[in-house]
Write a protein that holds these residues in place. Structure first.
Motif: not given
Length: 314
Positions: A207-222
């Motif tokens: 599976k694909s694993f994503m760091a939480v810091e990058e997840c939150a940054d992506a949410i803000r960007h979108v």
């Protein structure tokens, strides 16, 4: 939507994603967190955020925290965040009901922006990489079915109640705290028994694993860059790479300086409803100008190292 000088509500803001999202939002906004602390940690909430401890399954709490002065709701709360729930019926009814109550209250007081943390589990066992417009959506877990039902409610409010929705389907999100998930599970198991590691399934799940810091940054960007009011913006969040369960075991063992034997429970998945292979297409996210900086392996190693450091300092 420009996330500056806004009044924002983060539900489940003491949880893994919610707390990191709150941390990234508070420098430029007035952020209120609502959390009953059943899954979250109060220490995870930044000092600059306001905590209202409350249960969003209660209408009184929903009415208290969602008021007309809120510019947007970041809905991260879930009463049971485990994919493999001990009480699937309660998990489904509670989470779908909670999201419905949030949307009804938003409509009542005129709040018209919501970001929702959904899941890759809505796709079921889909071809990889899976794009946002893949159909039919056929989840194989109760958790996925609940998330898909919540997405359906969000769609109703986007198309019939003039609400702008940002809907995020996550890969596996990793952060530096113990709890559910394969990486903390392996760290805890090896801390208890450094010689043998029991792995659910056959270890070849990938599976694909994503760091939480990058997840939150992506949410803000979108939220800031996906245009179009009163519509539903659905985005996958993940990495372009995957990591197998065996590879995670190798990384965790390496970070702990161990060389354990592996034993397997057998089968091609870890539990009923587990999707053994998952990788999301992030082309839509990339087209909006955001790319992850960490590969799936890098995210696993980074979080494993942080968890091991925490063990050693406690």
């Amino acid at each position: 939507m420009e996330l500056t000088d806004c009044q924002l509500l983060v539900t489940g803001g003491a949880g893994l994603v919610g707390s990191e999202l709150t941390r990234q939002l508070v420098p430029d906004n007035d952020v209120v967190v609502v959390d009953d602390l059943s899954n979250g940690l109060q220490d995870s909430i930044p000092d600059d955020a306001t905590l209202l401890q409350g249960d969003l399954t209660l209408q009184a709490t929903v009415d208290e925290v969602i008021t007309a002065d809120i510019d947007a709701v970041f809905h991260c709360a879930a009463a049971d965040k485990y994919v493999n729930s001990d009480d699937p019926r309660k998990q489904f009814e509670t989470n779908v009901g909670m999201t419905h109550s949030v949307l009804e209250r938003m409509d009542e007081v005129g709040v018209d922006n919501i970001a929702f943390t959904s899941s890759s589990t809505v796709y079921g066992e889909a071809p990889r990489p899976t794009p946002e417009d893949y159909a039919p959506l056929e989840p194989i877990s109760n958790y996925g079915a609940a998330k898909l039902s919540e997405e359906s409610l969000l769609s109703v409010y986007a198309h019939s109640h003039d609400v702008t929705v940002w809907n995020f389907r996550f890969a596996n999100v990793l952060g530096p705290r113990f709890g559910a998930g394969v990486v903390p599970d392996f760290v805890e198991k090896l801390d208890d028994n450094p010689d043998v590691l029991t792995i659910l399934g056959n270890g070849r799940q990938e599976k694909s694993f994503m760091a939480v810091e990058e997840c939150a940054d992506a949410i803000r960007h979108v939220v800031e860059h996906a245009s179009g009011a009163a519509t539903m913006h659905t985005y996958n969040l993940g990495t372009r790479t995957t990591t197998s369960v065996d590879r995670i075991a190798d990384i965790v063992a390496d970070e702990m300086g161990l060389d354990p034997a592996y034993e397997y429970t057998g089968g091609d998945r870890g539990w009923t409803g587990d999707v053994p292979k998952m990788r999301l297409s992030i082309e839509k996210l990339a087209a909006l100008g955001w790319e992850p900086t960490l590969s799936s392996d890098d995210a696993v190693r980074r979080i494993a190292g942080q968890l091991v450091d925490r063990l050693e300092t406690n």
